[in-house]
Enzyme design. Structure first.
Site, short mmCIF file in Angstrom:
data_model
loop_
_atom_site.label_atom_id
_atom_site.label_comp_id
_atom_site.label_asym_id
_atom_site.label_seq_id
_atom_site.Cartn_x
_atom_site.Cartn_y
_atom_site.Cartn_z
N ASP A 18 3.32 29.21 4.40
CA ASP A 18 2.82 28.21 4.10
C ASP A 18 1.67 27.89 3.24
O ASP A 18 0.74 26.99 3.00
CB ASP A 18 1.75 28.00 5.66
CG ASP A 18 2.68 28.67 6.70
OD1 ASP A 18 3.79 28.32 7.15
OD2 ASP A 18 2.01 29.04 7.68
N GLN A 64 7.62 32.83 4.25
CA GLN A 64 6.35 33.72 4.70
C GLN A 64 5.68 34.30 3.22
O GLN A 64 6.10 33.32 2.27
CB GLN A 64 6.81 34.64 5.92
CG GLN A 64 7.36 34.47 6.81
CD GLN A 64 8.99 34.47 7.18
OE1 GLN A 64 9.89 35.55 6.21
NE2 GLN A 64 9.58 33.11 7.62
N LYS A 70 5.61 27.05 -0.84
CA LYS A 70 6.76 26.93 -1.48
C LYS A 70 7.45 26.47 -1.42
O LYS A 70 8.10 26.01 -2.58
CB LYS A 70 6.73 28.75 -1.24
CG LYS A 70 5.83 29.62 -0.80
CD LYS A 70 6.70 30.29 -0.18
CE LYS A 70 6.53 31.38 1.22
NZ LYS A 70 6.00 31.17 1.97
N GLY A 102 9.60 27.64 6.60
CA GLY A 102 9.44 25.85 7.89
C GLY A 102 9.35 25.41 6.01
O GLY A 102 8.16 25.32 5.60
N HIS A 103 10.33 25.22 5.28
CA HIS A 103 10.00 25.22 3.63
C HIS A 103 9.76 23.45 3.33
O HIS A 103 10.82 22.80 3.73
CB HIS A 103 10.55 25.46 2.85
CG HIS A 103 10.54 26.90 2.88
ND1 HIS A 103 11.40 27.46 1.85
CD2 HIS A 103 9.46 27.69 3.15
CE1 HIS A 103 10.84 29.04 2.06
NE2 HIS A 103 9.75 28.84 2.99
P1 IMP Z 1 8.21 35.89 13.51
O1 IMP Z 1 8.45 35.95 11.97
O2 IMP Z 1 8.94 34.81 14.04
O3 IMP Z 1 8.49 37.93 13.67
O4 IMP Z 1 6.93 36.25 12.72
C1 IMP Z 1 5.77 37.53 13.29
C2 IMP Z 1 4.84 36.44 12.25
O5 IMP Z 1 4.78 35.99 10.57
C3 IMP Z 1 3.62 35.46 13.53
O6 IMP Z 1 2.31 35.75 12.93
C4 IMP Z 1 4.32 33.84 12.74
O7 IMP Z 1 3.31 33.29 13.07
C5 IMP Z 1 4.43 34.84 11.29
N1 IMP Z 1 5.37 33.51 10.53
C6 IMP Z 1 6.60 33.64 10.56
N2 IMP Z 1 7.34 33.31 10.00
C7 IMP Z 1 6.15 32.37 9.05
C8 IMP Z 1 6.08 30.97 7.92
O8 IMP Z 1 7.06 30.87 7.23
N3 IMP Z 1 4.70 30.93 8.05
C9 IMP Z 1 3.73 31.57 8.26
N4 IMP Z 1 4.25 32.27 9.04
C10 IMP Z 1 5.04 32.83 9.68
#
Ligand code: IMP
Length: 425
Positions: A13, A224, A16, A40-41
């Protein structure tokens, strides 16, 4: 011509989407290399917000080709919704989107497993996005995942899905008390998906390497961030892929010597969603204040993001494991109204000082940030277009971030729009 990688230097977040969109203006190709619909870009064009989860944000420029690399996990349902959404927005995809034949798929059983596993963990849950990311990557490393190339042979697809469900249904029924998933439903979804993407499937590694040989400008778009990396993040509170620079090679089929610029995107402060350590986290009241100022709610799940001061230990971890060649500082304007701004330079735990991010979760959770104070600038920066016009205190703050990380700041973002970006001389 060059290959640049865009990497989140914190917990995702970082903004990017905006920077990829901006740099895509000069790129021939934008490729995603890991993650999936957990990302979520967000891109804001003329005040209109567009959020993309699966398709590289470069698709918004008509001249840019986009690639979904082998390291990405693709949810067909989300993908098709996104294609339809882009069409509604007047964005033509045509032959501009290529999908690696080696990318893995996220199917409904992955989402069920993700949610059921989280629910079963109670207070120990990770706080995933519930998009099936972990289970899809577990199938991949378990060596029985379904790949895009499997979609092209119906007989083989049916057998593979039946075998996969024989494993997963056992777990869903006996461990999580869920209904079993019917193989034929999944086969039908996969065949429909295959029909829509057939012409887009390619060996993305061959395509990208040839593009470099042809002198094309390429952007690799990470999802991420470094602190969510399964190897270098706050394990186990991480995602299941490698958002770091090494992941960019693995997830596209490009050799490390093909990467020219590794650009780290970091917020002027810090946020994270989900559970896990955040050493510089504000108290609840100040967190809420910054959350409102910065609109800090997840682009994928809408969850409130936790907020804290800029953490140089975290960003230095990103500098080191990615080999960052420059930084982009985003959301600087969120700090405009603060009288005092702090930066974490190290941690203290049990009388010991940590300058490098520790591996031990116990230390990460108990770490007390050592903070230095900087005077705020108490002026709006959102309309400032050049470095020279930034207030003195803003420049001092940014110079200090660069000094602490040892990396030059190339761009500073002072608002969501494409034109709210300052080039640092
Ligand atoms: P997962 O990727 O859905 O398995 O989530 C694992 C961890 O990564 C959790 O803490 C999510 O909130 C975090 N996470 C996954 N994708 C994002 C992102 O795009 N932005 C911020 N945090 C993320």
């Amino acid at each position: 011509m060059a290959v640049s990688v865009i990497i989140g230097g914190q917990w995702g977040d970082e903004g990017k989407g905006k920077i990829v969109d901006l740099l895509s203006q000069k790129a021939d190709i934008v490729a995603r290399y890991q993650g999936g619909p957990n990302a979520g870009h967000t891109v804001v064009i003329n005040g209109k917000e567009i959020i993309l989860h699966q398709i590289p944000s470069g698709i918004l420029w008509p001249h840019t080709n986009c690639v979904i690399g082998n390291g990405v996990v693709i949810d067909p349902r989300v993908f098709l919704e996104e294609v339809a959404f882009l069409k509604d927005q007047g964005v033509e995809i045509d032959d501009r989107l290529l999908i690696s034949d080696r990318a893995h798929l996220i199917l409904p059983y992955h989402r069920c497993l993700d949610t059921a596993s989280e629910e079963s963990q109670g207070s120990k849950k990770i706080g995933t996005t519930g998009r099936g990311i972990g289970p899809a990557y577990m199938d991949k490393v378990g060596r029985f995942g379904l790949r895009v190339c499997d979609l092209l042979d119906e007989q083989h697809l049916r057998t593979k899905i039946t075998d996969i469900l024989a494993r997963h249904n056992k777990v869903l029924e006996s461990i999580y008390n869920c209904h079993p998933i019917q193989a034929e439903d999944i086969v039908e979804q996969c065949l429909a998906f295959a029909q829509s993407i057939r012409d887009h499937i390619t060996d993305a590694s061959v395509y990208l390497n040839q593009a470099i040989n042809d002198g094309k400008e390429i952007l690799l778009e990470g999802a991420q961030g470094t602190m969510l990396d399964v190897d270098f993040g706050t394990y186990p509170f991480v995602t299941s892929s490698n958002p770091t620079a090494g992941g960019a090679c693995i997830g596209t089929g490009l050799g490390p010597n093909r990467l020219d610029h590794i650009i780290g995107i970091v917020k002027a402060y810090t946020t994270r969603v989900g559970m896990g350590p955040l050493p510089t986290e504000f108290d609840a009241k100040f967190s809420e204040h910054i959350r409102q100022l910065g609109g800090e709610f997840g682009a994928t799940t809408g969850r409130p993001r936790r907020c804290g001061w800029f953490d140089a230990v975290v960003v230095n971890n990103a500098v080191r494991v990615n080999g960052l060649t420059s930084l982009v500082i985003t959301k600087l304007d969120v700090l405009d109204t603060l009288e005092e701004i702090k930066i974490c330079t190290a941690y203290e735990y049990n009388g010991m000082v940590f300058e490098h991010y520790p591996a031990d979760l116990k230390v990460q959770l108990g770490a007390r940030p050592i903070l230095e104070k900087h005077p705020g600038w108490l002026t709006s920066t959102t309309d400032i277009k050049s470095w020279e016009n930034l207030p003195h205190n803003t420049k001092s703050y940014l110079n200090r971030l660069s000094e602490l990380t040892g990396v030059k700041i190339g761009l500073v973002s002072v608002g969501p729009d494409r034109n709210q970006t300052i080039v640092v001389p």
